[in-house]
Design a protein around this motif. Structure first.
Motif, short mmCIF file in Angstrom:
data_model
loop_
_atom_site.label_atom_id
_atom_site.label_comp_id
_atom_site.label_asym_id
_atom_site.label_seq_id
_atom_site.Cartn_x
_atom_site.Cartn_y
_atom_site.Cartn_z
N GLN A 125 -47.04 -24.01 -3.88
CA GLN A 125 -46.36 -23.59 -5.11
C GLN A 125 -44.92 -24.11 -5.16
N ILE A 126 -44.39 -24.45 -3.97
CA ILE A 126 -42.99 -24.86 -3.92
C ILE A 126 -42.83 -26.37 -4.08
N CYS A 127 -43.85 -27.11 -3.66
CA CYS A 127 -43.75 -28.58 -3.67
C CYS A 127 -43.69 -29.09 -5.12
N LYS A 128 -42.60 -29.84 -5.41
CA LYS A 128 -42.42 -30.34 -6.78
C LYS A 128 -43.24 -31.59 -7.06
N PHE A 129 -43.73 -32.21 -5.99
CA PHE A 129 -44.39 -33.51 -6.15
C PHE A 129 -45.90 -33.44 -5.96
N GLU A 130 -46.41 -32.23 -5.94
CA GLU A 130 -47.85 -32.01 -5.77
C GLU A 130 -48.40 -32.74 -4.56
#
Ligand SMILES: Cc1ncc(C[n+]2csc(CCOP(=O)(O)OP(=O)(O)O)c2C)c(N)n1
Lengths: 194, 604
Positions: free
Chosen positions: B592-597
């Motif tokens: 959920q935190i990773c902005k880059f999937e």
């Protein structure tokens, strides 16, 4: 019986089974007639922090803690945790190291490096008194990674002249029946590793 | 038969052999194992309970004692602060069945919020205190304590500390003997047990007389032992310190005190007559030293060289006493430079995403005591105060009073389920009663996690695993008058943040309770995660380190160079992260935190 007290320091990471290993040590040396004391030292509960156990046996043992610099043996289940207690070993003391790395948070976060060549450092400083085993591989081969403590204990048993029967009976007393064979194998394999 | 027992297990054994019928405790390191051992090994003869807090534990023990049963109450050092109210007056009423309070100190605060020295309670409360020095003595002293309690009609304090409670040594086992005191209540006992002023004043005299009798007894107590070796130096000590000192100075003479209050003044005088110089070795405060100096004696060494701080060990004692003559062992490497290994929240712990949400909102968190206090450490740094159990709830209210309307949206308190039931209910009552607006967040992980997963009144099970009433936290807080009660699944970060934000901005009292977030070590309750684990899409990872902000033990970062320093789609990167599959239960918080999937579910 020797008058002198022998000091065994065990170190590792929470969950590696240091405590069980030291329980078994306690019953073995007690059975053969020694006074024994052991003390577990860990910080806020067990949550992944480092764990050390002080085990001492002799004719009469007073302190439950080993004096700094006075360990006859250091058994470490993890390389960094071995290094952390390197200064506890007395001159001429022996070191038994499980060759395994468990990264601490600062290494996970990329802020610090995991120390390199730990085993070599020990070999250099302790020469023939440093013994390095791959307890994890052996434990996995025996059927359960969790048996690294028993593998290591097997290796440690070689430093003493105590009948296998005593080691193995005490070992089994501390374990549920369904893992008896696995741990006997682990113990025996450990003995061959040094 | 001889058996190797942990100090706490030896106390449990001693209680059983002494004929104890009722044993109560609230968990607290290093005391928790005592009642656990009793409930698992001696439940046929002893009714054991986890009480909601230490005050209740002692009160239940008092009732059992008044009814003639031998009763035990166990707690950590700070537990006696909570139980101090009944304790101080129990000294006046005395007992019927023997009553022993075990109080376990924690020098160095290995797992505590302070480092207090419990010996002061003995002097303050005017009751005897004994202090064992190994497991055998833990057992023997427990039995003795019950005898003393009945003989002198007094509660008895038994003090241990981490290194006594948590060390193992051989213990000779004996049989149980039932107490001779008949069970039963007697209406005529009222003046003894009813502490209204007129009776208080009567009992006050009894307490002083009892103290005198105990002082005389101390001089005959067989565990106050003199050991005359080399008469040049004599050491006065007790408990584990005796063992440390014996270890480094085997030839000195010793006066080992099994009873640290009241002091055996006659024996002390004899000891001073027999040895040339006296050293007092005691951990924490100069308790013995102050008393012995007050007797008019000069002391060769005491707290002038020995620290009042932290825990002792043989080396500290040797170094302090020898001074310049002490030769430290040779250092092979400088271990201070090694990476530390502090305790951390477990992987997939439900506290982690919740504190991440709090951190993102930038609120000042009045924390409390439990595993969640670990969120005070980096990288979360999301707990901003911790005083004692329950203090966070009232603390947030106090801060919101000080800040006024300015404080809305900036403060909250966070407390665990066990801690809330221990000491969080009354301050929440205060918030409602006194028209506050503070938000109280209860992290309900379904157990007392920090101290080793004990049951409590909210789990629905007793100490022996029997089913019992389970407190419904929502019903409870509504009954206190809280109108806004929200439940959140802590693993959903965005939703959690929204709920927290709404509630802390609300100008009324509110409570947030986490659901479906049982402790990862829980044996009965488990959360099912959607995926078995997560992994990094290595080609895609930018190495930005956002996912490291949660401090998950399974996630690590490493530097990359050359070809590896580019993502598949050509972005420059300095490093990449990886997830240790063996340590990842698949909670999905990092995803959920990773902005880059770049974090994706792994396949079973
Ligand atoms: C007065 C007092 N009693 C006992 C303790 C020991 N203790 C520390 S945290 C804790 C309970 C934690 O349980 P909970 O609030 O449910 O939080 P969790 O650890 O499960 O997150 C206890 C009993 C203490 N610190 N102070």
């Amino acid at each position: 019986m020797e008058e002198k007290v022998t000091n065994v320091l065990l170190s590792g990471v929470g969950g590696q089974g240091t405590i069980l290993a030291s329980d078994i040590l306690c019953s073995v040396f007690h059975e053969i007639g020694y006074d024994v004391k052991k003390s577990e030292v860990h910080g806020m509960a067990q949550r992944g922090g480092d764990v050390t156990t002080h085990f001492r046996f002799g004719k009469k043992v007073y302190s439950p803690l080993i004096k700094y610099g006075d360990a006859d043996f250091l058994i470490s289940f993890e390389l960094l945790e071995g290094l952390r207690y390197i200064n506890w070993v007395k001159k001429g003391g022996k070191v038994l190291l499980n060759h395994q790395e468990v990264y601490p948070p600062a290494v996970n976060l990329g802020k610090m490096k995991y120390p390199e060549d730990v085993a070599r450092t020990f070999k250099k400083l302790f020469k023939g008194n440093a013994f390095v085993i791959k307890a994890l591989d052996i434990a996995v081969k025996c059927g359960d990674a969790r048996a690294i403590n028993i593998v290591t204990l097997g290796a440690f048993s070689k430093f003493f002249d105590i009948k296998d029967e005593i080691w193995e009976r005490n070992l089994l007393q501390h374990l549920p029946e369904k893992v008896h064979q696995l741990n006997l194998d682990a113990f025996r394999e450990g003995k061959m590793a040094v | 038969m001889e058996k190797i027992l942990q100090g706490n297990y030896a106390i449990a054994r001693g209680a059983w052999e002494a004929g104890v019928k009722v044993a109560c405790a609230y968990p607290g390191t290093p005391s928790s194992e005592i009642i656990f051992a009793i409930s698992s090994q001696y439940k046929k003869d002893i009714q054991a309970e986890w009480s909601p807090n230490e005050k209740v534990a002692l009160e239940v023990a008092i009732g059992a004692s008044f009814a003639g049963a031998r009763a035990l109450a166990c707690m950590k050092h700070v537990g006696l602060n909570v139980a101090s109210d009944p304790f101080m007056t129990l000294s006046y009423t005395g007992v019927k069945g023997g009553l022993v309070i075990v109080v376990a100190d924690d020098p160095y605060a290995h797992s505590s919020q302070n480092e207090q020295d419990s010996r002061h309670w003995a002097r303050f409360g005017k009751v005897p205190m004994i202090e064992p020095s190994d497991s055998q003595e833990c057992k023997d002293f427990t039995k003795l304590a019950f005898d003393l309690s009945e003989q002198f009609d007094t509660p008895v304090l038994m003090r241990t500390e981490t290194r006594i409670s948590h060390s193992f040594s051989p213990v000779l086992l004996e049989d149980r003997r039932e107490s001779l005191i008949p069970i039963g209540l007697d209406l005529k006992d009222a003046p003894k047990y009813t502490m209204v002023p007129i009776y208080v004043r009567m009992r006050r005299v009894v307490v002083e007389e009892r103290m005198k009798k105990l002082e005389a007894f101390a001089d005959e107590f067989k565990y106050n032992v003199m050991e005359i070796n080399d008469p040049k130096i004599g050491v006065i000590t007790s408990g584990v310190c005796y063992n440390y000192a014996k270890e480094v100075f085997p030839n000195h003479s010793y006066l080992k005190l099994g009873m640290v209050w009241p002091l055996p003044k006659k024996i002390i005088r004899e000891f001073f007559a027999k040895v040339k110089k006296v050293i007092i070795v005691e951990q924490l405060d100069p308790f013995l030293e102050t008393e012995i100096r007050a007797m008019g004696y000069k002391i060769f060494h005491g707290k002038d060289v020995l620290p009042s701080l932290y825990e002792f060990n043989p080396e500290i004692i040797e170094k302090a006493i020898k001074g310049k003559r002490y030769k430290p062992p040779k250092e092979r490497i400088n271990v201070d430079e090694l990476p530390k290994r502090p305790p951390n929240l477990c992987s997939a712990c439900s506290h982690r995403p919740f504190f991440y949400a709090l951190k993102k909102l930038g609120v000042f968190v009045f924390g409390d005591i439990g595993c969640y206090t670990l969120a005070a450490a980096p990288p979360l740094n999301a707990v901003h105060s911790t005083v004692c159990m329950g203090a966070g709830v009232g603390g947030a209210f106090g801060a919101s009073k000080a800040l006024g309307k300015e404080g809305l949206g900036k403060v909250c308190s966070v407390i665990g389920d066990s801690t809330f039931l221990h000491g969080g209910i009354t301050p929440l009552m205060d918030i409602v009663y006194n028209k506050g607006n503070a938000t109280t967040i209860i992290l309900d992980n379904r157990t007392t996690g920090m101290t080793g997963l004990q049951e409590h009144p909210g789990t629905g099970f007793t100490i022996t695993g029997e089913e019992t009433n389970q407190i419904d936290l929502e019903v409870l807080v509504r009954a206190l008058g809280v109108k806004h009660v929200r439940k959140v699944d802590p693993y959903h970060i965005k939703e959690t943040m929204e709920v927290i934000k709404e509630e802390i901005e609300r100008d009324e009292p509110s409570v947030i309770i986490t659901v479906n977030g049982p402790c990862m070590l829980h044996r009965r309750e488990k959360r099912k995660f959607e995926h078995p684990y997560y992994e990094i899409e290595i080609g895609n990872c930018r190495g930005c380190g956002m996912c490291l902000d949660i401090g998950c033990p399974a996630i690590s970062w490493r530097e990359v160079m050359g070809e590896e320093a580019l993502t598949t789609d050509g972005h420059k990167r300095k490093g990449v992260v990886s997830i240790n599959r063996l340590q990842c239960p698949g909670c999905g918080v990092c995803q959920q935190i990773c902005k880059f999937e770049s974090i994706v579910p792994g396949k079973a």
